[in-house]
Design an enzyme around this catalytic site. Structure first.
Site, PDB file in Angstrom:
ATOM      1  N   MET A 274       0.809  -1.219   0.000  1.00  0.00           N
ATOM      2  CA  MET A 274       0.000   0.000   0.000  1.00  0.00           C
ATOM      3  C   MET A 274       0.842   1.269   0.000  1.00  0.00           C
ATOM      4  O   MET A 274       0.290   2.367  -0.052  1.00  0.00           O
ATOM      5  CB  MET A 274      -0.912   0.006   1.231  1.00  0.00           C
ATOM      6  CG  MET A 274      -1.951  -1.098   1.244  1.00  0.00           C
ATOM      7  SD  MET A 274      -3.071  -1.012  -0.191  1.00  0.00           S
ATOM      8  CE  MET A 274      -3.847   0.564   0.087  1.00  0.00           C
ATOM      9  N   ARG A 275       2.174   1.133   0.072  1.00  0.00           N
ATOM     10  CA  ARG A 275       2.995   2.335   0.103  1.00  0.00           C
ATOM     11  C   ARG A 275       2.819   3.150  -1.169  1.00  0.00           C
ATOM     12  O   ARG A 275       2.860   4.381  -1.146  1.00  0.00           O
ATOM     13  CB  ARG A 275       4.461   1.978   0.320  1.00  0.00           C
ATOM     14  CG  ARG A 275       5.361   3.211   0.448  1.00  0.00           C
ATOM     15  CD  ARG A 275       6.798   2.878   0.770  1.00  0.00           C
ATOM     16  NE  ARG A 275       6.947   2.549   2.180  1.00  0.00           N
ATOM     17  CZ  ARG A 275       7.326   1.368   2.624  1.00  0.00           C
ATOM     18  NH1 ARG A 275       7.575   0.392   1.772  1.00  0.00           N
ATOM     19  NH2 ARG A 275       7.457   1.147   3.919  1.00  0.00           N
ATOM     20  N   ALA A 276       2.620   2.480  -2.305  1.00  0.00           N
ATOM     21  CA  ALA A 276       2.449   3.196  -3.573  1.00  0.00           C
ATOM     22  C   ALA A 276       1.232   4.108  -3.523  1.00  0.00           C
ATOM     23  O   ALA A 276       1.289   5.262  -3.980  1.00  0.00           O
ATOM     24  CB  ALA A 276       2.325   2.197  -4.724  1.00  0.00           C
TER      25      ALA A 276
END
Length: 713
Positions: A274-276
């Site tokens: 989910m960092r993107a």
């Protein structure tokens, strides 16, 4: 003091300038990774942005840059009384590639800690970079243990220094900026993901733009102070615009519609984690603030995706980072069809001076009227696409895959040459694609080395498991506590000890001897002759070598590639850290001609001799990929090709080179020539099937050398 090249004087490179400016507006974006060929002003741009960052308020005298409004309660220089601090420019700290662990995180005076109980801590570069910029040039060449420390600090916002029970913690929140040349090797995926944005830069192919770059650089070198003075107004305008965007940032609204767009784009490119999504959302918000708006629009989401997703999308091994803009536009178009709510109409507030997010220059996108030499800022041409490896199942290889699966050389066990000629490269076949790579078994160099840190062979190292103790050699960095206590204990009465403390002298100190892993030089010698030319066989062989290359990349090895066919051997790729370059050379490798096996082995010996002079600590591993046949023009009365190959193999064995022979022989008739070659090399023979880590018939084999011969299990 050296005058920094002005940021506003940089020609072109709009993507790089925009990425750096967005991080100046919102440090939460997470930094920038700049990828590009040498000589493209990557470092110049990074150093120039530091002068545009707003000043920071710090506690006077604090070595850890504590904020006077909210001082760190665990600061080693604390506790600090809340109050007025002092303002200073934001720092840009450079981390050298060859820095030590103590230089990065700081060091403790072990002797004072043991004898006096005093935490005498000398801060490192992470402390200096707190609330500033940490710049790593050639970040892809950074040692693994330093990368691990960077990852920990970036994830936790703090640095921990521990030495045998004595620990220090301090805040370490910084903007991480790295530059790299992909030709020298790629980054580990864990560190790659820590960079918020990535930008590809390349030298412009536009003549006028190149002329302007040279003109400005020569003017700067001749009179740095005068050149900077001519661009001072543009620098001040950029500084004010950054401050205005920072002030506007908290009021920018990231609505549900923009969030759904971001989620659709990230899902469409199959990014991991989910960092993107989070980084893309922060970047889109910063883009809106940079444009002077309080709402996030579709163009902000698109611009953010182009900067935050290229290094995060799922891709095949050795593929360069990149993003398909047509696919991005298609995802956004489909979203507009499913959710047709229009964005707010653009207003006159689109950035100070009418500048939009794609104009990272001054108020007019370039130098002020009459500034410097009067030259205007040029727009950079579109970046050239990265060269990619052809698809293994489509495109140029499609016709090749429809050809017959075998040749007479395969059907009779490969005893003949595909070209049937008397030498040369007659009968050359076009390159074929590699089969799918697989996970290979680890091939180690025996013994204990002292080479660069890696993940292949056993080595003495500053990191790893403790195997013993010794007197310090130079500055003590890794204390062996129990050995130190044992050395000091017999002398306590003679030293007049009366209290509970242990009286320790410098002669008592012992440092830990540790064993870790090193990276090796893996030199591939690949048979590309006619006997290997059957398409299915060569595809499988290339797939095996590609798998070994992937393993070398993961184990932080240097690699080189030698091929032999026709009349001689050639060094297709000198030893390098760029494993993807070796994969590209392998993909284009043609086949055909006779088999100068001796030439390939002698070429390998010469390459290893030169590399031994350049880097004597890095131990080599020779990987010979062949069916063992040797066919070349024989001089009258001279040794046969097989005899010449055996002689070359014995010379390599005499040099103590660890080797593996990947036996590519196929068909019902097996001559066992590759196994005989392995015996001459005093190395290990392994078949393609045994090379697979998941093969149930594979045998666990260790590489053998002259000094440490072993028999395969």
């Amino acid at each position: 003091m050296t005058t920094t090249y002005p940021f506003s004087a940089i020609v072109g490179m709009d993507g790089l300038r925009l990425a750096l400016l967005l991080n100046a507006v919102s440090p939460a974006v997470g930094g920038v990774l700049v990828r590009g060929e040498k000589g493209t002003a990557k470092s110049t741009a990074v150093r120039a942005i530091a002068s545009l960052l707003p000043e920071v308020d710090v506690v006077a005298g604090c070595r850890f840059s504590c904020d006077p409004a909210a001082p760190d309660p665990s600061c080693p220089d604390g506790p600090h009384e809340p109050g007025t601090g002092e303002a200073r420019p934001a720092r840009m700290v450079e981390l050298p590639v060859g820095a030590s662990e103590d230089r990065l995180v700081g060091a403790l005076d072990i002797e004072r800690a043991l004898s006096d109980g005093v935490k005498a801590f000398e801060p490192g570069l992470l402390a200096d970079a707190h609330r500033g910029v940490l710049y790593v040039d050639e970040v892809n060449l950074l040692h693994d243990h330093l990368i691990d420390l960077l990852l920990d600090a970036a994830a936790m916002g703090a640095s921990y220094v521990e030495r045998e029970g004595v620990s220090v913690r301090h805040a370490a929140r910084f903007l991480l900026v790295g530059t790299m040349n992909p030709e020298e090797g790629e980054l580990r995926p864990q560190l790659l993901d820590r960079f918020g944005l990535t930008v590809e830069v390349a030298a412009s192919r536009d003549t006028e733009e190149r002329v302007e770059v040279v003109r400005r650089r020569l003017a700067y070198d001749e009179d740095p102070e005068g050149f900077a003075a001519r661009w001072a107004a543009d620098e001040e305008a950029l500084r004010e615009r950054i401050a205005a965007a920072r002030a506007l940032l908290p009021r920018v609204a990231l609505g549900d519609r923009a969030l759904r767009q971001i989620a659709a784009v990230c899902a469409g490119f199959e990014v991991d984690g989910m960092r993107a999504d989070i980084v893309t959302a922060r970047t889109a918000t910063a883009l809106a603030a940079w444009a002077g708006r309080t709402d996030v629009r579709t163009e902000d989401v698109r611009g953010a995706a182009l900067l935050s997703l290229p290094h995060r999308r799922r891709r095949a091994p050795f593929d360069a980072p990149g993003l398909d803009e047509d696919k991005l536009d298609e995802i956004l178009r489909r979203f507009e069809e499913d959710d047709p709510e229009p964005d707010p109409d653009p207003g006159p507030e689109d950035g100070p001076g009418g500048s939009g997010p794609d104009d990272p220059g001054g108020p007019e996108g370039g130098p002020r009227e009459g500034a410097g030499d009067g030259a205007r800022e040029q727009q950079a041409p579109p970046a050239e696409p990265e060269p990619s490896v052809p698809d293994q199942r489509t495109g140029e290889h499609e016709a090749a895959d429809r050809e017959p699966d075998s040749t007479p050389a395969d059907r009779d066990g490969g005893a003949g040459e595909a070209d049937g000629g008397a030498g040369g490269a007659g009968g050359e076949r076009a390159a074929v694609g590699a089969a799918e790579p697989f996970r290979t078994r680890r091939l180690d160099v025996p013994g204990l080395g002292e080479g660069a840190a890696g993940r292949r062979s056993r080595a003495r190292s500053a990191h790893g498991r403790t195997t013993g103790a010794r007197r310090p050699r130079g500055t003590l960095s890794a204390l062996h506590l129990s050995a130190t206590v044992r050395a000091a204990a017999p002398h306590q009465l003679a030293r007049g000890r009366r209290g509970p403390g242990l009286l320790v002298r410098r002669d008592d100190l012992r440092e830990a001897v540790r064993e870790g892993r090193e990276g090796n030089l893996v030199l591939f010698v690949v048979d590309a002759s006619g006997s290997m030319a059957a398409r299915k066989r060569m595809s499988a062989i290339k797939g095996a070598v590609l798998s070994l290359l992937l393993d070398a990349y993961q184990r932080r090895d240097k690699v080189g590639l030698i091929t032999f066919r026709g009349a001689d051997a050639a060094l297709a790729l000198p030893p390098t850290s760029s494993v993807d370059a070796a994969a590209a050379r392998l993909e284009r490798l043609p086949t055909g001609g006779r088999t100068p096996l001796a030439g390939g082995l002698l070429k390998a010996r010469e390459v290893l001799r030169v590399e031994r002079l350049r880097d004597p600590a890095r131990r080599p591993l020779l990987v010979v990929v062949t069916d063992g046949r040797a066919t070349e023009t024989r001089r009258s009365g001279g040794p046969t090709p097989v005899e010449r190959a055996g002689r070359a193999a014995r010379m390599l064995a005499g040099d103590g080179v660890a080797s593996v022979v990947v036996d590519c022989e196929s068909g019902p008739v097996r001559l066992g020539l590759a196994g005989a070659l392995a015996r001459e090399l005093r190395g290990t023979p392994v078949t393609l099937d045994e090379l697979r880590a998941d093969s149930v018939t594979a045998l666990v084999r260790d590489v053998r050398t002259v000094s440490n011969p072993r028999r395969a299990a």
